[in-house]
Design an enzyme around this catalytic site. Structure first.
Site: not given
Ligand code: AMP
Length: 287
Positions: A32, A39, A149, A178
């Site tokens: 997002m 990311h 993630g 992370v």
């Molecule tokens: P989001 O933009 O928050 O919807 O996340 C996009 C992707 O990045 C999803 O697959 C999340 O699980 C992953 N993600 C978010 N935070 C982390 C993190 N701290 N470490 C690794 N992957 C992450």
């Protein structure tokens, strides 16, 4: 090859199709936006494993409840493009709402059971929104390796189950969480933490580690005992309001009674004005 930035689903489909025809593995990382080091790590892993790495940036209205932060959610595409490029992406797909939903969607994907507990209980309809947009992104990219993630563990389980149950031509790759140096999992929502709440926020991770220790080192075979260890830690932080702490089966997400094999520890809490979630695995070697 210079990184391509596009708002067109047809363009992404065409690029992915050509890559597959060249025999390349196509990687997809749905996000997002408001990209952070989590990311970036996922994108770097993807770019090492795939010939073509596509990052999607789309704040998906379907997965937000009426009282949630859809309008406030951080949007900064220029910075995201720079992060994606540095991390090794080949394509950034940043569609408009109209590109993704030219008409209000009548079809949706719902994954029963694993969507219903925990985050699903707190955020009704959230995982239907996630599953629906992810299914669309898979349909646009075509057969691919998709990177998610572990930070959003329930989401990872929901997406895996959707792929299995619907025989989608996608391999789901889970990426480790992370964290900041103090243990707080990186999240786009951490920016809602003010000066007072930020130092309190790692308490979620400490609680998870206490539960994991109870299982792995203190030999807790009873999930309640390990859960109590989590509650003790979180209870000492007055700024944290616990939503749930649970020890669950890693694939069904049902709460465990006895802990005999691999388990997943889940936690969610409000800390100041941010609602945070986190999780860790226990007994992952199968013991
Ligand atoms: P989001 O933009 O928050 O919807 O996340 C996009 C992707 O990045 C999803 O697959 C999340 O699980 C992953 N993600 C978010 N935070 C982390 C993190 N701290 N470490 C690794 N992957 C992450």
């Amino acid at each position: 090859m210079a990184m391509i930035v596009t708002t067109s689903a047809a363009h992404v489909r065409d690029i992915a199709e050509k890559a597959r025809r060249r025999g390349e593995k196509v990687g997809l990382h749905p996000t997002m936006g408001a990209l952070h080091g989590g990311h970036a790590a996922n994108i770097t892993t993807m770019s090492r494993q795939c010939g073509l790495s596509i990052v999607t940036v789309f704040v998906n209205p379907l997965q937000f409840g009426p009282d949630e932060d859809f309008d406030a959610y951080p949007r900064r595409l220029d910075a995201d493009i720079a992060v994606a490029q540095d991390a090794g992406a080949d394509v950034v797909f940043a569609p408009s709402q109209l590109e993704m939903y030219p008409d209000p969607p009548l079809a949706k994907v719902a994954v029963a059971k694993v969507s219903e507990r925990w985050e699903g209980e707190h955020r009704p309809g959230h995982f239907d929104g996630v599953a629906t947009v992810v299914a669309k992104l898979f349909a646009i990219a075509g057969p691919c390796w998709a990177y998610f993630g572990e930070k959003d563990y329930q989401q990872l389980v929901v997406v895996r189950r959707m792929v299995t149950d619907l025989s989608l031509p996608v391999v789901i790759v889970g990426c480790p969480t992370v964290r900041e140096a103090d243990g707080l999992a990186l999240s786009s929502r951490n920016q809602y933490l003010d000066e007072q709440a930020r130092p309190a926020a790692p308490v979620l991770y400490w609680a998870l580690l206490a539960g994991k220790r109870a299982i792995e080192e203190e030999g807790a075979r009873n999930a309640d005992q390990a859960r109590r260890a989590m509650l003790d830690v979180i209870g000492k932080q007055p700024l944290a309001q616990l939503d749930y702490a649970a020890i669950v089966d890693p694939s069904t997400l049902e709460p465990l009674g006895a802990v005999q094999g691999p388990a997943r520890l889940l936690i969610a809490a409000q800390v100041g004005s941010a609602r945070l979630i986190d999780n860790v695995g226990a007994n992952e070697d199968g013991s």
